[in-house]
Design a protein around this motif. Structure first.
Motif, PDB file in Angstrom:
ATOM      1  N   THR A 107       0.778  -1.071   0.111  1.00 19.96           N
ATOM      2  CA  THR A 107      -0.005  -0.011   0.036  1.00 19.96           C
ATOM      3  C   THR A 107       0.988   1.259  -0.235  1.00 19.96           C
ATOM      4  N   LEU A 108       0.534   2.143  -1.078  1.00 24.47           N
ATOM      5  CA  LEU A 108       1.354   3.425  -1.187  1.00 24.47           C
ATOM      6  C   LEU A 108       0.318   4.362  -0.576  1.00 24.47           C
ATOM      7  N   SER A 109       1.111   5.284   0.072  1.00 25.82           N
ATOM      8  CA  SER A 109       0.092   6.270   0.777  1.00 25.82           C
ATOM      9  C   SER A 109       0.337   7.881   0.086  1.00 25.82           C
ATOM     10  N   CYS A 110      -0.966   8.475   0.189  1.00 22.62           N
ATOM     11  CA  CYS A 110      -0.850   9.853  -0.341  1.00 22.62           C
ATOM     12  C   CYS A 110      -2.173  10.616   0.552  1.00 22.62           C
ATOM     13  N   THR A 111      -1.762  11.927   0.866  1.00 14.45           N
ATOM     14  CA  THR A 111      -2.511  12.792   1.609  1.00 14.45           C
ATOM     15  C   THR A 111      -2.513  14.129   0.547  1.00 14.45           C
ATOM     16  N   TYR A 112      -3.514  14.799   0.615  1.00 12.18           N
ATOM     17  CA  TYR A 112      -3.531  16.052  -0.234  1.00 12.18           C
ATOM     18  C   TYR A 112      -4.313  17.132   0.742  1.00 12.18           C
ATOM     19  N   ASP A 113      -4.075  18.180   0.287  1.00  8.39           N
ATOM     20  CA  ASP A 113      -4.831  19.360   0.825  1.00  8.39           C
ATOM     21  C   ASP A 113      -5.506  20.355  -0.509  1.00  8.39           C
ATOM     22  N   GLN A 145     -17.578   5.254  -3.363  1.00  2.00           N
ATOM     23  CA  GLN A 145     -17.041   3.976  -3.512  1.00  2.00           C
ATOM     24  C   GLN A 145     -15.515   3.871  -4.040  1.00  2.00           C
ATOM     25  N   ASN A 146     -14.789   3.138  -3.512  1.00  2.00           N
ATOM     26  CA  ASN A 146     -13.401   3.164  -3.921  1.00  2.00           C
ATOM     27  C   ASN A 146     -13.131   2.416  -5.193  1.00  2.00           C
ATOM     28  N   ALA A 147     -12.391   3.350  -6.118  1.00  2.00           N
ATOM     29  CA  ALA A 147     -12.036   2.668  -7.311  1.00  2.00           C
ATOM     30  C   ALA A 147     -11.242   1.528  -7.373  1.00  2.00           C
ATOM     31  N   THR A 148     -11.370   0.727  -8.360  1.00  2.00           N
ATOM     32  CA  THR A 148     -10.334  -0.699  -8.554  1.00  2.00           C
ATOM     33  C   THR A 148     -10.326  -0.805 -10.058  1.00  2.00           C
ATOM     34  N   GLU A 149      -9.107  -1.197 -10.329  1.00  2.00           N
ATOM     35  CA  GLU A 149      -8.636  -1.493 -11.818  1.00  2.00           C
ATOM     36  C   GLU A 149      -7.902  -2.796 -11.567  1.00  2.00           C
ATOM     37  N   ASN A 150      -8.376  -3.976 -11.723  1.00  2.00           N
ATOM     38  CA  ASN A 150      -7.938  -5.167 -11.646  1.00  2.00           C
ATOM     39  C   ASN A 150      -7.057  -5.278 -10.369  1.00  2.00           C
ATOM     40  N   ARG A 151      -5.567  -5.534 -10.354  1.00  2.00           N
ATOM     41  CA  ARG A 151      -4.980  -5.609  -9.279  1.00  2.00           C
ATOM     42  C   ARG A 151      -4.848  -4.295  -8.389  1.00  2.00           C
ATOM     43  N   PHE A 152      -5.312  -3.148  -8.746  1.00  2.00           N
ATOM     44  CA  PHE A 152      -4.728  -2.027  -8.160  1.00  2.00           C
ATOM     45  C   PHE A 152      -6.510  -1.561  -7.501  1.00  2.00           C
ATOM     46  N   SER A 153      -6.135  -0.894  -6.458  1.00  2.00           N
ATOM     47  CA  SER A 153      -7.420  -0.433  -5.753  1.00  2.00           C
ATOM     48  C   SER A 153      -7.046   0.631  -4.943  1.00  2.00           C
ATOM     49  N   VAL A 154      -7.840   1.595  -4.373  1.00  2.00           N
ATOM     50  CA  VAL A 154      -7.631   2.735  -3.848  1.00  2.00           C
ATOM     51  C   VAL A 154      -8.442   2.732  -2.459  1.00  2.00           C
ATOM     52  N   ASN A 155      -8.025   3.356  -1.572  1.00  4.68           N
ATOM     53  CA  ASN A 155      -8.755   3.547  -0.371  1.00  4.68           C
ATOM     54  C   ASN A 155      -8.879   5.177  -0.011  1.00  4.68           C
ATOM     55  N   PHE A 156     -10.062   5.726  -0.438  1.00  4.86           N
ATOM     56  CA  PHE A 156     -10.376   7.001  -0.356  1.00  4.86           C
ATOM     57  C   PHE A 156     -11.150   7.184   0.848  1.00  4.86           C
ATOM     58  N   LYS A 216     -12.263  10.763   2.445  1.00  2.00           N
ATOM     59  CA  LYS A 216     -12.312  11.987   2.118  1.00  2.00           C
ATOM     60  C   LYS A 216     -12.156  13.012   3.268  1.00  2.00           C
ATOM     61  N   ALA A 217     -12.694  12.530   4.416  1.00  2.00           N
ATOM     62  CA  ALA A 217     -12.473  13.450   5.777  1.00  2.00           C
ATOM     63  C   ALA A 217     -11.182  13.594   5.909  1.00  2.00           C
ATOM     64  N   ALA A 218     -10.316  12.633   5.747  1.00  2.00           N
ATOM     65  CA  ALA A 218      -9.088  12.393   6.049  1.00  2.00           C
ATOM     66  C   ALA A 218      -8.114  12.966   5.009  1.00  2.00           C
ATOM     67  N   LYS A 219      -8.482  13.299   3.904  1.00  2.00           N
ATOM     68  CA  LYS A 219      -8.059  13.796   2.673  1.00  2.00           C
ATOM     69  C   LYS A 219      -6.740  12.737   2.240  1.00  2.00           C
ATOM     70  N   SER A 220      -7.203  11.535   2.449  1.00  2.00           N
ATOM     71  CA  SER A 220      -6.027  10.371   2.128  1.00  2.00           C
ATOM     72  C   SER A 220      -6.574   9.670   1.048  1.00  2.00           C
ATOM     73  N   PHE A 221      -5.562   9.000   0.242  1.00  2.00           N
ATOM     74  CA  PHE A 221      -5.800   8.465  -1.120  1.00  2.00           C
ATOM     75  C   PHE A 221      -4.824   7.380  -1.442  1.00  2.00           C
ATOM     76  N   SER A 222      -4.912   6.235  -0.717  1.00  2.00           N
ATOM     77  CA  SER A 222      -3.788   5.290  -0.788  1.00  2.00           C
ATOM     78  C   SER A 222      -4.033   4.242  -1.787  1.00  2.00           C
ATOM     79  N   LEU A 223      -2.960   3.637  -2.470  1.00  2.00           N
ATOM     80  CA  LEU A 223      -2.969   2.950  -3.397  1.00  2.00           C
ATOM     81  C   LEU A 223      -2.699   1.485  -2.947  1.00  2.00           C
TER      82      LEU A 223
END
Lengths: 113, 113
Positions: free
Chosen positions: B20-26, B57-68, B70-77
């Protein structure tokens, strides 16, 4: 189908010389256009973006400028290159349609010597 | 100002395992879009997955999925069943209604055979 052309692929320029990198998009009209710079091992820094002919937004004050003389042409320029201008330059486009990602060119590796 | 942060400069995963790769945004925007891009050694930018902020709903593309989150402004792969070809730089990106596409600094992913 849409394609993006960016050239040259590689460029070595002396300090103080001018720069002109060109990017053109085919197969779409009125795209949003972007110039990014990627330093070695670093992320993509947004330099300029354009939502129409003659409309340029600059994100980072620097030694570079951008122009959009035609709908699908985006040019990155400098009058006098600095050593710090070295990097990997990427052009990208996207349409105004909601939810489309940016599509990238192959990039130009610029080395200022 | 719109910013994207990736706190993991480097990650590694065993082949066939999950990472899992982490990402936060503002952003102050209420309507925005999030993306994960992959940049292999060829340096071509490739879209991996996209997420619209208004969709729960979290997006999914084959072996790749995200954990979105919104309140935490987090978007991990999340990459499942990792393959050698997954080794690359991964960039998180955000686009707002102003059409700026901002990238994070990237995470370099190594896949161990």
């Amino acid at each position: 189908s849409q394609t993006i052309h960016q050239w040259p692929a590689t460029l070595v320029q002396p300090v103080g010389s001018p720069l002109s990198l060109e990017c053109t998009v085919e197969g779409t009209s009125n795209p949003n256009l972007y110039w990014y710079r990627q330093a070695a091992g670093r992320g993509l820094q947004l330099l300029f973006y354009s939502v129409g002919i003659g409309q340029i937004s600059s994100e980072v004050p620097q030694n570079l400028s951008a122009s959009r003389p035609q709908d699908r042409q985006f040019i990155l320029s400098s009058k006098k290159l600095l050593l710090s201008d070295s990097g990997f330059y990427l052009c990208a486009w996207r349409t105004g349609v909601v939810n489309t990602e940016a599509f990238f060119g192959q990039g130009t590796r610029l080395t200022v010597v | 100002a719109q910013t994207v942060t990736q706190s993991q400069p480097e990650m590694s995963v065993q082949e066939a395992e999950t990472v899992t790769l982490s990402c936060t945004y503002d952003t102050s925007e209420s309507d925005y879009y999030l993306f994960w891009y992959k940049q292999p050694p060829s340096r071509q930018m490739i879209l991996v997955i996209r997420q619209e902020a208004y969709k729960q709903q979290n997006a999914t593309e084959n072996r790749f999925s995200v954990n979105f989150q919104k309140a935490a402004k987090s978007f991990s792969l999340k990459i499942s069943d990792s393959q050698l070809g997954d080794a690359a730089m991964y960039f998180c990106a955000a686009r707002t209604s102003y059409d700026k596409v901002i990238f994070g600094p990237g995470t370099s992913l190594s896949v161990i055979p």
